[in-house]
Write a protein that holds these residues in place. Structure first.
Motif, PDB file in Angstrom:
ATOM      1  N   ASP A  91      34.325  39.456  37.133  1.00 31.50           N
ATOM      2  CA  ASP A  91      35.444  38.740  36.537  1.00 31.50           C
ATOM      3  C   ASP A  91      35.376  37.286  36.978  1.00 31.50           C
ATOM      4  OD1 ASP A  91      37.822  38.359  35.104  1.00 31.50           O
ATOM      5  OD2 ASP A  91      39.064  38.726  36.878  1.00 31.50           O
ATOM      6  N   ARG A  92      35.843  36.398  36.100  1.00 38.16           N
ATOM      7  CA  ARG A  92      35.882  34.962  36.366  1.00 38.16           C
ATOM      8  C   ARG A  92      37.344  34.508  36.310  1.00 38.16           C
ATOM      9  NH1 ARG A  92      32.296  30.395  35.463  1.00 38.16           N
ATOM     10  NH2 ARG A  92      30.665  31.915  34.968  1.00 38.16           N
ATOM     11  N   PHE A  93      37.772  33.718  37.293  1.00 31.33           N
ATOM     12  CA  PHE A  93      39.161  33.266  37.320  1.00 31.33           C
ATOM     13  C   PHE A  93      39.289  32.045  38.219  1.00 31.33           C
ATOM     14  CE2 PHE A  93      38.393  36.466  40.507  1.00 31.33           C
ATOM     15  CZ  PHE A  93      39.067  36.053  41.637  1.00 31.33           C
ATOM     16  N   ARG A  94      40.443  31.428  38.178  1.00 30.33           N
ATOM     17  CA  ARG A  94      40.687  30.249  38.995  1.00 30.33           C
ATOM     18  C   ARG A  94      41.373  30.640  40.300  1.00 30.33           C
ATOM     19  NH1 ARG A  94      39.300  25.446  37.064  1.00 30.33           N
ATOM     20  NH2 ARG A  94      40.344  24.581  38.900  1.00 30.33           N
ATOM     21  N   GLY A  95      41.023  29.897  41.355  1.00 29.48           N
ATOM     22  CA  GLY A  95      41.530  30.226  42.682  1.00 29.48           C
ATOM     23  C   GLY A  95      42.996  29.932  42.883  1.00 29.48           C
ATOM     24  N   ASP A  96      43.609  29.119  41.997  1.00 27.76           N
ATOM     25  CA  ASP A  96      45.031  28.834  42.168  1.00 27.76           C
ATOM     26  C   ASP A  96      45.910  29.809  41.408  1.00 27.76           C
ATOM     27  OD1 ASP A  96      44.394  27.939  39.661  1.00 27.76           O
ATOM     28  OD2 ASP A  96      45.234  25.929  39.907  1.00 27.76           O
ATOM     29  N   TRP A  97      45.296  30.779  40.702  1.00 33.89           N
ATOM     30  CA  TRP A  97      46.090  31.817  40.068  1.00 33.89           C
ATOM     31  C   TRP A  97      46.623  32.772  41.139  1.00 33.89           C
ATOM     32  CZ3 TRP A  97      42.538  33.746  35.482  1.00 33.89           C
ATOM     33  CH2 TRP A  97      42.376  32.687  34.563  1.00 33.89           C
ATOM     34  N   THR A  98      47.773  33.377  40.863  1.00 29.97           N
ATOM     35  CA  THR A  98      48.274  34.445  41.729  1.00 29.97           C
ATOM     36  C   THR A  98      47.566  35.733  41.327  1.00 29.97           C
ATOM     37  OG1 THR A  98      50.439  33.387  41.966  1.00 29.97           O
ATOM     38  CG2 THR A  98      50.304  35.747  42.453  1.00 29.97           C
ATOM     39  N   THR A  99      46.704  36.210  42.215  1.00 21.61           N
ATOM     40  CA  THR A  99      45.854  37.362  41.903  1.00 21.61           C
ATOM     41  C   THR A  99      46.131  38.505  42.872  1.00 21.61           C
ATOM     42  OG1 THR A  99      44.092  35.984  40.974  1.00 21.61           O
ATOM     43  CG2 THR A  99      43.485  38.187  41.730  1.00 21.61           C
ATOM     44  N   LYS A 100      46.497  39.646  42.302  1.00 20.06           N
ATOM     45  CA  LYS A 100      46.721  40.853  43.094  1.00 20.06           C
ATOM     46  C   LYS A 100      45.586  41.830  42.816  1.00 20.06           C
ATOM     47  CE  LYS A 100      51.743  40.282  42.826  1.00 20.06           C
ATOM     48  NZ  LYS A 100      53.021  40.878  42.374  1.00 20.06           N
ATOM     49  N   SER A 101      45.121  42.493  43.856  1.00 17.76           N
ATOM     50  CA  SER A 101      44.034  43.460  43.695  1.00 17.76           C
ATOM     51  C   SER A 101      44.477  44.843  44.153  1.00 17.76           C
ATOM     52  CB  SER A 101      42.800  43.021  44.491  1.00 17.76           C
ATOM     53  OG  SER A 101      42.991  43.219  45.876  1.00 17.76           O
ATOM     54  N   ARG A 102      43.835  45.834  43.554  1.00 15.08           N
ATOM     55  CA  ARG A 102      44.094  47.225  43.944  1.00 15.08           C
ATOM     56  C   ARG A 102      42.754  47.954  43.983  1.00 15.08           C
ATOM     57  NH1 ARG A 102      48.387  50.696  44.193  1.00 15.08           N
ATOM     58  NH2 ARG A 102      47.922  52.902  43.896  1.00 15.08           N
ATOM     59  N   GLY A 103      42.463  48.576  45.103  1.00 12.17           N
ATOM     60  CA  GLY A 103      41.229  49.335  45.253  1.00 12.17           C
ATOM     61  C   GLY A 103      40.440  48.891  46.474  1.00 12.17           C
ATOM     62  N   LYS A 104      39.815  49.862  47.129  1.00 15.62           N
ATOM     63  CA  LYS A 104      38.969  49.581  48.290  1.00 15.62           C
ATOM     64  C   LYS A 104      37.529  49.437  47.813  1.00 15.62           C
ATOM     65  CE  LYS A 104      41.993  52.155  51.441  1.00 15.62           C
ATOM     66  NZ  LYS A 104      42.076  53.241  52.463  1.00 15.62           N
ATOM     67  N   VAL A 105      36.966  48.260  48.004  1.00 16.85           N
ATOM     68  CA  VAL A 105      35.650  47.972  47.439  1.00 16.85           C
ATOM     69  C   VAL A 105      34.819  47.103  48.384  1.00 16.85           C
ATOM     70  CG1 VAL A 105      36.541  48.040  45.071  1.00 16.85           C
ATOM     71  CG2 VAL A 105      36.427  45.857  46.276  1.00 16.85           C
ATOM     72  N   THR A 106      33.529  47.012  48.056  1.00 12.33           N
ATOM     73  CA  THR A 106      32.650  45.963  48.573  1.00 12.33           C
ATOM     74  C   THR A 106      32.308  45.082  47.383  1.00 12.33           C
ATOM     75  OG1 THR A 106      31.723  47.435  50.250  1.00 12.33           O
ATOM     76  CG2 THR A 106      30.463  45.450  49.724  1.00 12.33           C
ATOM     77  N   ASP A 107      32.407  43.758  47.570  1.00 14.43           N
ATOM     78  CA  ASP A 107      32.174  42.874  46.436  1.00 14.43           C
ATOM     79  C   ASP A 107      31.296  41.688  46.826  1.00 14.43           C
ATOM     80  OD1 ASP A 107      33.825  40.859  47.629  1.00 14.43           O
ATOM     81  OD2 ASP A 107      35.598  41.799  46.780  1.00 14.43           O
ATOM     82  N   PHE A 108      30.870  40.960  45.802  1.00 18.53           N
ATOM     83  CA  PHE A 108      30.104  39.715  45.972  1.00 18.53           C
ATOM     84  C   PHE A 108      30.925  38.609  45.337  1.00 18.53           C
ATOM     85  CE2 PHE A 108      27.102  36.390  45.030  1.00 18.53           C
ATOM     86  CZ  PHE A 108      26.154  36.453  46.048  1.00 18.53           C
ATOM     87  N   ASN A 109      31.075  37.491  46.058  1.00 11.56           N
ATOM     88  CA  ASN A 109      31.924  36.398  45.602  1.00 11.56           C
ATOM     89  C   ASN A 109      31.150  35.097  45.491  1.00 11.56           C
ATOM     90  OD1 ASN A 109      34.956  37.404  45.870  1.00 11.56           O
ATOM     91  ND2 ASN A 109      33.827  38.224  47.618  1.00 11.56           N
ATOM     92  N   LEU A 110      31.382  34.386  44.412  1.00  9.16           N
ATOM     93  CA  LEU A 110      30.899  33.016  44.262  1.00  9.16           C
ATOM     94  C   LEU A 110      32.104  32.125  43.999  1.00  9.16           C
ATOM     95  CD1 LEU A 110      28.831  30.741  43.858  1.00  9.16           C
ATOM     96  CD2 LEU A 110      28.488  31.570  41.518  1.00  9.16           C
TER      97      LEU A 110
END
Length: 205
Positions: A91-110
């Motif tokens: 998924d692609r999004f902006r860092g100033d958005w209010t973002t809620k996550s649900r789920g236990k994961v391992t991820d890669f971030n750029l």
């Protein structure tokens, strides 16, 4: 040759704890930038989310790409969109958005400051398979970084006449200061399939 190669083995990577789990920084640019001071132009990392629900840190002026490596993740970008991610979806999004996550994961971030652009690609290579990379004709950046993160298995990376081997958790990056001809390839010469993330980040002109 106008490029610089860096390999960071899994044992050499810096992992820090946050309220929802752990984050392992893989690369930051410039190299003396500090994530805590938000003075980076781009950053690559892998995180383990160990709580069922969390709220992402606000990062004004930053564009984000996130790819799930293990588990399933639901993201709710308040006032924008919702998405459910399975392994190797992004998924692609902006860092100033209010973002809620649900789920236990391992991820890669750029993460990228405004003025920078990038992409993530999940690649699975069976035994004996190879993948070669070239800059698209549409990119003529002042600086471009190609990165390979080994998720599972073992992979050989060939740059011109040089060959390096990555194992699970190892990270490779190639920084080109200007558009140049570089022969970059990944090769699976092992018995089992290999999974990697290919990341590309460049300065927009």
């Amino acid at each position: 040759m106008s490029y610089l190669i860096e390999i960071i083995r899994k044992a050499e990577q810096n992992t820090t704890v946050w309220t929802g789990g752990t984050t392992t920084q893989l690369a930051i640019f410039p190299k003396d930038a500090l994530y805590s001071e938000r003075n980076f132009l781009w950053r690559m990392s892998s995180a383990k989310v160990e709580v069922e629900e969390s709220v992402f840190t606000s990062l004004p002026g930053i564009r984000r790409l996130i790819m799930v490596l293990e588990g399933e993740l639901q993201l709710d970008h308040e006032g924008h969109h919702k998405i459910a991610l399975a392994p190797f979806e992004q998924d692609r999004f902006r860092g100033d958005w209010t973002t809620k996550s649900r789920g236990k994961v391992t991820d890669f971030n750029l993460m990228m400051a405004d003025g920078w652009e990038g992409s993530l690609e999940a690649i699975t290579l069976p035994k004996g398979a190879a993948r070669r990379f070239a800059l698209p004709d549409s990119i003529s950046p002042a600086a471009v970084t190609e990165a390979i993160y080994c998720v599972k298995g073992k992979i050989d990376i060939r740059v011109d006449e040089r060959t390096e081997t990555l194992e699970s958790g190892d990270f490779f990056s190639l920084l080109s200061e200007k558009k140049t001809s570089v022969a970059l390839a990944i090769i699976n010469s092992n018995e089992n399939e290999t999974q990697v993330v290919h990341a590309r980040v460049f300065h927009e002109e």
